[in-house]
Enzyme design. Structure first.
Site, PDB file in Angstrom:
ATOM      1  CE  LYS A 265      23.252  42.820  68.410  1.00 10.11           C
ATOM      2  NZ  LYS A 265      21.861  42.950  68.723  1.00 10.11           N
TER       3      LYS A 265
ATOM      4  CE  LYS B  27      15.997  38.577  66.959  1.00  8.18           C
ATOM      5  NZ  LYS B  27      15.682  38.246  68.313  1.00  8.18           N
TER       6      LYS B  27
ATOM      7  CE  LYS C 122      23.401  36.478  71.305  1.00 14.04           C
ATOM      8  NZ  LYS C 122      22.327  37.232  71.875  1.00 14.04           N
TER       9      LYS C 122
HETATM   10  N1  AQP Z   1      21.427  31.943  72.195  1.00 15.97           N
HETATM   11  C1  AQP Z   1      20.655  32.319  73.194  1.00 15.97           C
HETATM   12  N2  AQP Z   1      20.583  31.550  74.302  1.00 15.97           N
HETATM   13  C2  AQP Z   1      19.790  31.925  75.356  1.00 15.97           C
HETATM   14  N3  AQP Z   1      19.043  33.065  75.357  1.00 15.97           N
HETATM   15  C3  AQP Z   1      19.101  33.848  74.272  1.00 15.97           C
HETATM   16  N4  AQP Z   1      18.491  35.008  73.950  1.00 15.97           N
HETATM   17  C4  AQP Z   1      18.873  35.401  72.716  1.00 15.97           C
HETATM   18  N5  AQP Z   1      19.742  34.510  72.198  1.00 15.97           N
HETATM   19  C5  AQP Z   1      19.910  33.530  73.135  1.00 15.97           C
HETATM   20  C6  AQP Z   1      17.558  35.709  74.829  1.00 15.97           C
HETATM   21  O1  AQP Z   1      16.384  35.979  74.083  1.00 15.97           O
HETATM   22  C7  AQP Z   1      15.803  37.181  74.557  1.00 15.97           C
HETATM   23  C8  AQP Z   1      15.454  38.075  73.400  1.00 15.97           C
HETATM   24  O2  AQP Z   1      16.614  38.416  72.680  1.00 15.97           O
HETATM   25  P1  AQP Z   1      16.609  39.639  71.686  1.00 15.97           P
HETATM   26  O3  AQP Z   1      16.067  39.248  70.392  1.00 15.97           O
HETATM   27  O4  AQP Z   1      15.966  40.796  72.298  1.00 15.97           O
HETATM   28  O5  AQP Z   1      18.084  40.071  71.552  1.00 15.97           O
HETATM   29  P2  AQP Z   1      19.352  39.263  71.329  1.00 15.97           P
HETATM   30  O6  AQP Z   1      19.847  38.709  72.609  1.00 15.97           O
HETATM   31  O7  AQP Z   1      20.244  40.229  70.692  1.00 15.97           O
HETATM   32  O8  AQP Z   1      18.888  38.066  70.364  1.00 15.97           O
HETATM   33  P3  AQP Z   1      19.594  37.667  69.048  1.00 15.97           P
HETATM   34  O9  AQP Z   1      18.965  36.494  68.449  1.00 15.97           O
HETATM   35  O10 AQP Z   1      21.051  37.579  69.315  1.00 15.97           O
HETATM   36  O11 AQP Z   1      19.215  38.900  68.131  1.00 15.97           O
HETATM   37  P4  AQP Z   1      20.124  39.843  67.272  1.00 15.97           P
HETATM   38  O12 AQP Z   1      20.950  38.946  66.429  1.00 15.97           O
HETATM   39  O13 AQP Z   1      19.126  40.650  66.485  1.00 15.97           O
HETATM   40  O14 AQP Z   1      20.942  40.648  68.219  1.00 15.97           O
HETATM   41  C9  AQP Z   1      16.814  37.815  75.512  1.00 15.97           C
HETATM   42  O15 AQP Z   1      16.390  37.578  76.838  1.00 15.97           O
HETATM   43  C10 AQP Z   1      18.084  37.068  75.239  1.00 15.97           C
HETATM   44  O16 AQP Z   1      18.898  36.962  76.390  1.00 15.97           O
END
Ligand code: AQP
Length: 328
Positions: A111, A197, A194
């Site tokens: 990030k 968002k 992966k």
């Molecule tokens: N691609 C994924 N596959 C499986 N699990 C996932 N999680 C996120 N992406 C995947 C799981 O969702 C939960 C919440 O995630 P989060 O929003 O707190 O943070 P993150 O992992 O950073 O999700 P994003 O979508 O990637 O958000 P951004 O882009 O804002 O950083 C967690 O349990 C995560 O493991």
């Protein structure tokens, strides 16, 4: 009853990666554990945002979680900033966390590389995460695979605090373990990174069938399968076959596998079957989300009850922590 805690950022819509990697598991576990599920708005302000967006997304995320099946009668669903002990405990944990542990976190490096100016909050994000979990003395944390390294850090923090401030042989904070699902890492629609968002490669949990089809149609499949008559290899179909495994019945997964390998089905046929399976699971969730959007007082009541339950446990933990550290 053992406790679980998990959180999700309101940094965008709830997507099927979040759902399959974490939230679906929360729904399944809520009746087996004393469960705390949190919309982590403090985490979402570590990157650029606008206040109006954050307010709206926090509410939408809470609505989506309830629509996905979290039941306020069985678990606490709440917003992180409504329980001030999260940041209070984070400060304390900052004082016992080595900087090197934070600098080597993969998510921080990824990030930070995408931003012009990196704020200290992004580096300290896993310390707040440790505070989120340990505040509830949670034994287990249902998360996707990407969070496993952060959880390791939570265990380091628990160990460091226990070593300094708990009597020998009687640790206060448990070392929380990750609870992964079979679909621990959902790939983005391009099949590379992966689903995330911030990478804009997601399918939203509440998207309409037409919107979902518009995303499935061009999604990457087995790259070696060029013509419809070429036999495919489902193991190389990182997006569509993975989603079949998550959304389709075992019979359908077996059928897809056979028909892909024999070229009886082309990729569009596999995608159509997947679309049907997804609609079957997601339509009731969409319907519930609409009903909750029409009755906002239900969401307010669920979040208030969740925060109250969370505050009671958080206050108890902070009392113990402060007494043990000479702060009270
Ligand atoms: N691609 C994924 N596959 C499986 N699990 C996932 N999680 C996120 N992406 C995947 C799981 O969702 C939960 C919440 O995630 P989060 O929003 O707190 O943070 P993150 O992992 O950073 O999700 P994003 O979508 O990637 O958000 P951004 O882009 O804002 O950083 C967690 O349990 C995560 O493991």
């Amino acid at each position: 009853m053992a406790r679980i805690f998990s959180g999700i950022q309101p940094s965008g819509e709830l997507h099927i990666g979040n759902y399959l990697g974490a939230v679906k598991n929360w729904v399944a576990l809520q009746s087996q554990f004393e469960s705390f599920f949190c919309v982590v708005d403090y985490h979402a302000i570590t990157v650029a945002y606008t206040p109006e967006d954050l307010r709206r997304r926090t509410r939408e995320m809470a609505t989506s979680l309830l629509a996905a099946g979290l039941d306020p009668a069985q678990c606490a669903v709440f917003v992180q900033s409504r329980v001030p002990e999260h940041t209070e405990l984070q400060w304390i944990f900052n004082t016992i966390t080595p900087l090197g542990e934070l600098e080597r976190q993969v998510q921080f490096k990824d990030k930070a590389a995408r931003q012009e100016q990196v704020m200290a909050g992004l580096l300290n994000y896993p310390v707040l995460q440790a505070a989120d979990i340990l505040l509830y003395l949670a034994d287990a944390v249902p998360v996707g695979e990407d969070q496993v390294q952060h959880l390791e850090l939570s265990r380091v923090v628990a160990r460091n605090w226990n070593a300094r401030f708990a009597p020998e042989g009687a640790p206060y904070f448990p070392e929380p373990q990750a609870k992964l699902t079979p679909t621990r890492r959902i790939a983005g629609l391009d099949g590379n990174a992966k689903m995330s968002k911030s990478l804009n490669n997601t399918i939203g949990l509440l998207e309409t069938p037409d919107e979902i089809w518009a995303k499935l149609r061009p999604a990457v499949t087995d790259p070696a399968r060029i013509k419809k008559t070429d036999a495919g290899n489902p193991d190389n179909c990182r997006v569509i076959f993975q989603l079949h495994r998550a959304f389709s019945s075992p019979e359908m997964v077996a059928e897809v596998e056979t028909k892909c390998r024999s070229a009886a089905w082309g990729c569009v046929d596999c995608k159509k079957a997947l679309h049907e399976s997804m609609n079957a699971e997601l339509t009731p969730i969409r319907t519930r989300a609409q009903a909750l959007a029409d009755q906002p007082s239900l969401v307010d009541a669920a979040l208030e009850a969740g925060a109250e339950k969370a505050r009671a446990v958080a206050a108890q933990t902070m009392r113990h922590v402060k007494e043990s550290m000479g702060l009270a």
